[in-house]
Enzyme design. Structure first.
Site, PDB file in Angstrom:
ATOM      1  CB  CYS A   1       9.766-128.228 -35.289  1.00 18.93           C
ATOM      2  SG  CYS A   1       8.666-129.568 -34.884  1.00 18.93           S
TER       3      CYS A   1
ATOM      4  CD  GLU B   1      10.227-130.248 -31.337  1.00 19.18           C
ATOM      5  OE1 GLU B   1      10.694-129.358 -32.079  1.00 19.18           O
ATOM      6  OE2 GLU B   1       9.042-130.575 -31.308  1.00 19.18           O
TER       7      GLU B   1
ATOM      8  N   GLY C   1      14.603-119.292 -27.592  1.00 18.78           N
ATOM      9  CA  GLY C   1      13.806-119.409 -26.369  1.00 18.78           C
ATOM     10  C   GLY C   1      14.229-120.625 -25.563  1.00 18.78           C
ATOM     11  N   GLY C   2      14.408-121.753 -26.252  1.00 18.74           N
ATOM     12  CA  GLY C   2      14.804-122.981 -25.563  1.00 18.74           C
ATOM     13  C   GLY C   2      16.170-122.850 -24.914  1.00 18.74           C
TER      14      GLY C   2
ATOM     15  N   GLY D   1       9.585-124.996 -29.065  1.00 18.76           N
ATOM     16  CA  GLY D   1       9.603-123.620 -29.557  1.00 18.76           C
ATOM     17  C   GLY D   1      10.904-123.320 -30.257  1.00 18.76           C
ATOM     18  CB  SER D   2      12.479-120.119 -31.102  1.00 14.99           C
ATOM     19  OG  SER D   2      12.673-119.519 -29.840  1.00 14.99           O
TER      20      SER D   2
HETATM   21  P1  NAP Z   1       9.503-119.132 -28.445  1.00  8.83           P
HETATM   22  O1  NAP Z   1       9.778-117.695 -28.641  1.00  8.83           O
HETATM   23  O2  NAP Z   1      10.662-119.999 -28.220  1.00  8.83           O
HETATM   24  O3  NAP Z   1       8.490-119.209 -27.198  1.00  8.83           O
HETATM   25  C1  NAP Z   1       7.999-120.439 -26.696  1.00  8.83           C
HETATM   26  C2  NAP Z   1       7.673-120.300 -25.220  1.00  8.83           C
HETATM   27  O4  NAP Z   1       8.877-120.098 -24.490  1.00  8.83           O
HETATM   28  C3  NAP Z   1       6.771-119.137 -24.905  1.00  8.83           C
HETATM   29  O5  NAP Z   1       5.866-119.505 -23.902  1.00  8.83           O
HETATM   30  C4  NAP Z   1       7.727-118.075 -24.379  1.00  8.83           C
HETATM   31  O6  NAP Z   1       7.155-117.282 -23.376  1.00  8.83           O
HETATM   32  C5  NAP Z   1       8.811-118.898 -23.743  1.00  8.83           C
HETATM   33  N1  NAP Z   1      10.095-118.205 -23.830  1.00  8.83           N
HETATM   34  C6  NAP Z   1      10.758-117.904 -24.975  1.00  8.83           C
HETATM   35  N2  NAP Z   1      11.912-117.274 -24.681  1.00  8.83           N
HETATM   36  C7  NAP Z   1      11.971-117.180 -23.341  1.00  8.83           C
HETATM   37  C8  NAP Z   1      12.925-116.607 -22.433  1.00  8.83           C
HETATM   38  N3  NAP Z   1      14.041-116.028 -22.880  1.00  8.83           N
HETATM   39  N4  NAP Z   1      12.672-116.666 -21.131  1.00  8.83           N
HETATM   40  C9  NAP Z   1      11.543-117.246 -20.679  1.00  8.83           C
HETATM   41  N5  NAP Z   1      10.596-117.780 -21.476  1.00  8.83           N
HETATM   42  C10 NAP Z   1      10.805-117.750 -22.797  1.00  8.83           C
HETATM   43  O7  NAP Z   1       8.727-119.823 -29.640  1.00  8.83           O
HETATM   44  P2  NAP Z   1       7.544-119.282 -30.543  1.00  8.83           P
HETATM   45  O8  NAP Z   1       6.705-118.338 -29.789  1.00  8.83           O
HETATM   46  O9  NAP Z   1       6.922-120.479 -31.111  1.00  8.83           O
HETATM   47  O10 NAP Z   1       8.269-118.559 -31.737  1.00  8.83           O
HETATM   48  C11 NAP Z   1       8.830-117.275 -31.625  1.00  8.83           C
HETATM   49  C12 NAP Z   1       9.793-117.104 -32.747  1.00  8.83           C
HETATM   50  O11 NAP Z   1      10.622-118.249 -32.830  1.00  8.83           O
HETATM   51  C13 NAP Z   1       9.057-116.977 -34.041  1.00  8.83           C
HETATM   52  O12 NAP Z   1       9.236-115.700 -34.564  1.00  8.83           O
HETATM   53  C14 NAP Z   1       9.599-118.046 -34.914  1.00  8.83           C
HETATM   54  O13 NAP Z   1      10.133-117.440 -36.061  1.00  8.83           O
HETATM   55  C15 NAP Z   1      10.700-118.693 -34.152  1.00  8.83           C
HETATM   56  N6  NAP Z   1      10.671-120.152 -34.226  1.00  8.83           N
HETATM   57  C16 NAP Z   1       9.675-120.949 -33.676  1.00  8.83           C
HETATM   58  C17 NAP Z   1       9.742-122.340 -33.810  1.00  8.83           C
HETATM   59  C18 NAP Z   1       8.694-123.291 -33.296  1.00  8.83           C
HETATM   60  O14 NAP Z   1       8.769-124.519 -33.558  1.00  8.83           O
HETATM   61  N7  NAP Z   1       7.700-122.855 -32.570  1.00  8.83           N
HETATM   62  C19 NAP Z   1      10.803-122.889 -34.457  1.00  8.83           C
HETATM   63  C20 NAP Z   1      11.777-122.044 -34.936  1.00  8.83           C
HETATM   64  C21 NAP Z   1      11.705-120.705 -34.812  1.00  8.83           C
HETATM   65  P3  NAP Z   1       6.820-115.705 -23.568  1.00  8.83           P
HETATM   66  O15 NAP Z   1       5.692-115.660 -24.537  1.00  8.83           O
HETATM   67  O16 NAP Z   1       6.448-115.278 -22.217  1.00  8.83           O
HETATM   68  O17 NAP Z   1       8.062-115.064 -24.050  1.00  8.83           O
END
Ligand code: NAP
Length: 490
Positions: free
Chosen positions: A285, A248, A228-229, A224-225
């Protein structure tokens, strides 16, 4: 009671009835069940692990039509791409079945006793590997199959002898539930415990946070992001007993294009690159986010051709409305940090328009805001005055899943400096083609220095993904019955 809603990605309309997010009690029960299932699974043999992984692949393929249709509704990724992704997911499951059947998780090093005084003399030693325990696996938004419930983390963790509790992604909850239901049927048919592959769901961080904090969780795997990671890695490290966290994360995947190759086939490369930037609406990614060119007429022609080719692309809707908003904000942030737009017909429609901007290398190197990933069909051209400055651009990026080098076919001091610069910051360096598309194979390395992953020595794609879930143990003067197991945990 926290409610979770699926949405049709193309229109933003609700899809199906609201779902209920997992409660703290349900999360605890899922982890307890995974810990109980681990007791037996850790000592399973390769044939048993292979049988499960092959049955999971077959179950996915057996439900292909319904799964692809549902995932398409929830993600807008399109049925062609999703069918391909399902094929890849089944391939991955079977590849890890093969790895388990060949005994790779049970590889051991026999180091017989050497008589005499130390340091030359030593007792009988055997170096074996044991599975870590229940893994908290965080599904990705952008790959509803291959990096989600039945994806590579699941396949490699099961092959290693671990159980899992999967945090489904809130962007495709119905697909996740359907896949998990199929997996549960497979477990039942094979008389394996349901807790071996648990799943929890929710949005808004609480569910994931509770999962990674649970004392019985032994490792985290995440796609993920970077934000978040990083947050989940901090949680993993803040536990009374910190655990490995394999994240990742985001990546801007620089492409360095030298004038010689651009003079020879710049038009072709521009078309290929425009396709890669907008592939899957840029939601990869490995999407190329920075294009480094040297000041040269061939670069000017190439950038003009890239602008034209990119403006002609028609990306589909993004995965979620939140990502759609983040894309627009990200493109605007690049402009605010000094990038000059080249393709910039940003719109309010459900599908974004491609975005391309340009900046000089000195400004790029100086301003960290220009190094941020813009998730979606966006890229930044960086104009360098020399190969040495192009290497400095790579150093400023710091960490990336990939770097692509076009035009280093011949050995030279400059070619070597670019290869050194690229390998210093990336897990995978390409010398032809584009970085989108990650082969599932033995030599793959999908993970690079921060901010592209939390553990750059490991990979989340390819055969070596297995190693993340195994820990070495040295057995000293072990009894005969134990060494006779030849690396299979008891
Ligand atoms: P994400 O926000 O990192 O979420 C991925 C997972 O991690 C989800 O299940 C989320 O759960 C969990 N999570 C994220 N932040 C957390 C925290 N602080 N504490 C606990 N759990 C957490 O990734 P995404 O949903 O793919 O993308 C969201 C944003 O990130 C997008 O707007 C995008 O622009 C950006 N992004 C994504 C990627 C990718 O490869 N996927 C790469 C770069 C940027 P919850 O749903 O419960 O929060």
């Amino acid at each position: 009671m926290t409610v979770l809603q699926s949405f049709r990605a193309r229109t933003g309309e609700p899809l199906g009835a609201p779902l209920v997010a997992s409660t703290p009690q349900q999360i605890d029960a899922a982890v307890q069940a995974a810990a109980e299932a681990f007791e037996g699974w850790q000592s399973s043999d390769g044939a048993t692990r292979g049988a499960l992984l092959r049955a999971l692949a077959q179950a996915l393929e057996g439900d292909r039509e319904a799964l692809v249709a549902l995932a398409d509704d929830e993600t807008a990724l399109g049925t062609v791409r999703l069918n391909g992704e399902l094929d890849r997911t089944a391939f991955q499951l079977r590849r890890f079945a093969d790895i388990a059947e060949r005994g790779v998780p049970f590889a051991w090093l026999d180091d017989p006793a050497v008589p005499g005084a130390p340091p030359a003399g030593h007792p009988a030693m055997a170096r074996v590997q044991v599975p870590l325990g229940p893994v908290a696996m965080f599904s990705a938004s952008n790959f509803p199959f291959a990096f989600s419930v039945p994806g590579g983390d699941t396949a490699s963790a099961l092959a290693a002898g671990c159980s899992l509790v999967i945090k489904a992604h809130a962007g495709h909850p119905l697909t996740s539930q359907r896949v998990h239901g199929l997996m549960q049927q497979v477990l039942q048919a094979l008389r394996l415990p349901a807790g071996l592959i648990g799943m929890v769901q929710g949005g808004g961080n609480e569910v994931g946070t509770q999962l990674i904090r649970h004392p019985l969780i032994a490792a985290g795997a995440f796609t993920g992001s970077t934000r978040g990671g990083a947050a989940l890695q901090a949680e993993a490290n803040a536990r009374p007993r910190p655990i490995p966290f394999y994240g990742e994360l985001g990546s801007i995947n620089p492409v360095v294009a030298l004038p010689g190759i651009l003079a020879a086939k710049g038009a072709e490369l521009a078309a290929t690159l425009a396709g890669s930037i907008s592939l899957g609406c840029g939601q990869f990614c490995t999407s190329p986010g920075v294009i480094v060119v040297l000041d040269d007429p061939a670069s000017d022609t190439f950038v003009a051709a890239l602008s034209t080719a990119l403006a002609g692309q028609n990306p589909h809707a993004m995965l979620t409305t939140g990502m759609r908003r983040a894309f627009e904000a990200g493109a605007k942030a690049l402009v605010a940090a000094g990038a000059r737009p080249l393709v910039n017909d940003l719109s309010d429609g459900p599908a974004p328009r491609p975005f391309l901007a340009q900046v000089d290398a000195a400004t790029f190197i100086e301003r960290a805001a220009l190094h941020d990933e813009v998730f979606g069909p966006a890229a930044l051209v960086v104009r360098a005055t020399s190969v040495a400055q192009a290497v400095q651009v790579l150093q400023a990026v710091g960490g990336s899943l990939t770097v692509t080098l076009w035009g280093v076919e011949h050995d030279s001091a400059e070619a070597r400096s670019l290869v050194r610069g690229a390998t210093a910051i990336a897990g995978r360096v390409l010398f032809a083609g584009v970085p989108t598309g990650v082969a599932v194979t033995a030599a793959q390395q999908h993970g690079g220095p921060w901010p592209s992953s939390t553990q750059p020595m490991t990979t989340s794609v390819g055969d070596a993904a297995l190693n993340r879930f195994l820990r070495p143990v040295a057995l000293q003067d072990a009894p005969v019955w134990l060494t006779a197991r030849q690396g299979q945990p008891c």
